[in-house]
Design a protein around this motif. Sequence first.
Motif, PDB file in Angstrom:
ATOM      1  N   PRO A 114     -16.690 -14.938   3.435  1.00 11.31           N
ATOM      2  CA  PRO A 114     -15.845 -14.110   4.773  1.00 11.31           C
ATOM      3  C   PRO A 114     -16.878 -13.150   5.012  1.00 11.31           C
ATOM      4  O   PRO A 114     -16.676 -12.482   5.952  1.00 11.31           O
ATOM      5  N   ARG A 118     -18.546 -11.363   8.082  1.00 15.05           N
ATOM      6  CA  ARG A 118     -17.428 -10.096   9.490  1.00 15.05           C
ATOM      7  C   ARG A 118     -18.488  -9.576   9.228  1.00 15.05           C
ATOM      8  O   ARG A 118     -18.661  -8.890  10.116  1.00 15.05           O
ATOM      9  N   ASP A 119     -19.523  -9.635   8.595  1.00 14.29           N
ATOM     10  CA  ASP A 119     -20.739  -9.107   8.858  1.00 14.29           C
ATOM     11  C   ASP A 119     -21.534  -9.245  10.143  1.00 14.29           C
ATOM     12  O   ASP A 119     -21.836  -8.618  11.368  1.00 14.29           O
ATOM     13  N   VAL A 121     -20.304 -10.500  12.543  1.00 11.56           N
ATOM     14  CA  VAL A 121     -19.184 -10.635  13.645  1.00 11.56           C
ATOM     15  C   VAL A 121     -20.073  -8.837  14.329  1.00 11.56           C
ATOM     16  O   VAL A 121     -20.037  -9.109  15.596  1.00 11.56           O
ATOM     17  N   TYR A 122     -20.077  -8.427  13.148  1.00 13.22           N
ATOM     18  CA  TYR A 122     -19.722  -6.343  13.303  1.00 13.22           C
ATOM     19  C   TYR A 122     -21.138  -6.707  14.291  1.00 13.22           C
ATOM     20  O   TYR A 122     -21.364  -6.016  15.318  1.00 13.22           O
ATOM     21  N   VAL A 206     -13.898  -4.002   9.696  1.00 11.58           N
ATOM     22  CA  VAL A 206     -14.861  -5.764   9.538  1.00 11.58           C
ATOM     23  C   VAL A 206     -15.237  -5.458   8.497  1.00 11.58           C
ATOM     24  O   VAL A 206     -15.809  -6.403   8.041  1.00 11.58           O
ATOM     25  N   ALA A 210     -11.785  -6.250   2.115  1.00 12.90           N
ATOM     26  CA  ALA A 210     -10.657  -7.431   3.069  1.00 12.90           C
ATOM     27  C   ALA A 210      -9.320  -7.032   1.910  1.00 12.90           C
ATOM     28  O   ALA A 210     -10.195  -7.424   0.428  1.00 12.90           O
TER      29      ALA A 210
END
Length: 242
Positions: A114, A118-119, A121-122, A206, A210
């Motif tokens: 995850p 997330r990396d 997505v950013y 982000v 988490a």
Amino acid sequence: MTVDTHPGRLGPLPAPGELLRSSLPWTSTVYLASYLLAGPVLFAFTTVAVVVSFVLSITLIGIPLLIGAAAVVRVCAHFERTRTGLVAEPVRADHRPVAVPGIMTGVRTRWSDPAVLRDLVYLTALFVPLLVLDAVAVVLWLGNLAVVVAPAWYWAIPDGGGLGALGVDNLPKALAATAVACLLVPITCYAVVGAARLHATVARSVLGRASDPLAEARRVLANPGPLTRSGPDRSATTQGES
């Protein structure tokens, strides 16, 4: 009152006078402006690496490239985590280690992590919104400051540059523009610092570790409550009843 020099943290901003005397507007400007330079480069590296590796993954040569693409994503995201230290606490993340050796295991571990997703997505999905946010804030702030000192430069640019469109073509008009710009300085200062706070908050949300939604409940259950009092209190209660 002590100014919080970490805009990435939640909390109220200082009063306008104190904000202008602090380093927040300048560190925020550097943070936002550096993304305008670095953001497109990180987006390009990440996009090319991921697209090429996934397209070639249908062949054997593309399998190792997937591991390399994940490494590119992590390195680019780490750069952004470090850069956030300009305005806030540096961001830290937990990536899954590859416990079992092997190419396929490495691919599955990295691209099911995850933190890596997330990396990605950013660096890609959030690139345009963050770029627009930073560009607007920097233009407003630096443009306002440029008008503040307009009497020192308007005459050196044909037709007063951008001010010429507003009819600023002589010293009295330049002084009037400066007076208006001085009134707008606190607003644009809050805009650039607020944009830096927002960008840093997005990066921390982000790219950071988490959070555990049950962390607070676990903490309450781990701590002694009012029903777990010491032995002497219980004995005193028993004696009082007898």
